[in-house]
Design an enzyme around this catalytic site. Structure first.
Site, mmCIF file in Angstrom:
data_model
loop_
_atom_site.group_PDB
_atom_site.id
_atom_site.type_symbol
_atom_site.label_atom_id
_atom_site.label_comp_id
_atom_site.label_asym_id
_atom_site.label_seq_id
_atom_site.Cartn_x
_atom_site.Cartn_y
_atom_site.Cartn_z
ATOM 1 C CE1 TYR A 100 -6.781 14.770 -10.712
ATOM 2 C CE2 TYR A 100 -4.358 14.501 -10.786
ATOM 3 C CZ TYR A 100 -5.479 14.872 -10.058
ATOM 4 O OH TYR A 100 -5.388 15.116 -8.791
ATOM 5 C CG ASN A 128 -14.548 12.912 -3.651
ATOM 6 O OD1 ASN A 128 -15.664 12.800 -3.256
ATOM 7 N ND2 ASN A 128 -13.651 12.075 -3.312
ATOM 8 C CB CYS A 136 -10.467 11.999 -4.993
ATOM 9 S SG CYS A 136 -10.260 12.651 -3.238
ATOM 10 C CG HIS A 137 -6.667 8.336 -1.548
ATOM 11 N ND1 HIS A 137 -7.968 8.135 -1.271
ATOM 12 C CD2 HIS A 137 -6.191 7.005 -1.217
ATOM 13 C CE1 HIS A 137 -8.298 6.973 -0.768
ATOM 14 N NE2 HIS A 137 -7.167 6.262 -0.983
ATOM 15 C CD GLU A 163 -6.049 2.814 -0.854
ATOM 16 O OE1 GLU A 163 -5.986 2.578 -1.900
ATOM 17 O OE2 GLU A 163 -6.814 3.637 -0.221
#
Length: 179
Positions: A100, A128, A136-137, A163
């Protein structure tokens, strides 16, 4: 007018929303702020070309391929500040995370400010309206805290693992911890 459909995914049922040509929403079943950016009633409609494109993108994503965000006609609904944050989210590479605080520095630079509160960034990230596709993850706290995913921490972990992110260096926050 807005249209909606659902998609069964490895992380549960996903609801998608579109206008005539663009995807405007994608939410997990029990996601916080579900449908929050859509002020009007959504009409259930399966045969929208954008839904076919979005479903193919999701199928590729969940198959471990790296579909490109720019392949999608996305039109998230939100103010200028949120749009700026969501644009930065789209730049986070597949399989990587950002904090962030790092996003706050980027936003401050773009706005020609000396700094920006991470909490303000957290609010924009949390709202989002097109989760997964606008990733956003991939946003974590500065110390590896997995805070702040409106779709739920376990879903965030599943997406990051899919991922190839090494989640062993990340941790689930205790109740009430800050970004």
């Amino acid at each position: 007018m807005y249209y909606a459909t659902t998609y069964k995914s490895p992380v549960g049922t996903i609801t998608m929303a579109c206008d005539e040509h663009n995807l405007v929403g994608l939410w997990n079943e029990e996601q916080k702020y579900f449908g929050g950016s859509i002020a009007q009633q959504m009409t259930q409609k399966e045969n929208m070309p954008i839904f076919d494109v979005a479903k193919k993108w999701l199928e590729a994503y969940f198959a471990g391929k790296k579909p490109v965000i720019s392949e999608l006609p996305l039109a998230p609904i939100g103010g200028k500040f949120r749009q700026m944050v969501w644009s930065i989210l789209c730049e986070i590479p597949y399989g990587e995370v950002i904090t962030y605080g790092e996003i706050a520095k980027k936003v401050a630079f773009k706005m020609k400010k000396s700094n920006m509160a991470s909490q303000a960034i957290g609010g924009a990230v949390g709202h989002n309206p097109i989760s997964i596709m606008i990733p956003c993850h991939r946003v974590v706290g500065s110390n590896g805290n997995l805070t702040g995913y409106a779709g739920g921490i376990q879903t965030k972990i599943k997406l990051l693992e899919l991922e190839g992110v090494d989640v062993s260096r990340l941790f689930v926050p205790k109740k009430g911890s800050a970004i």
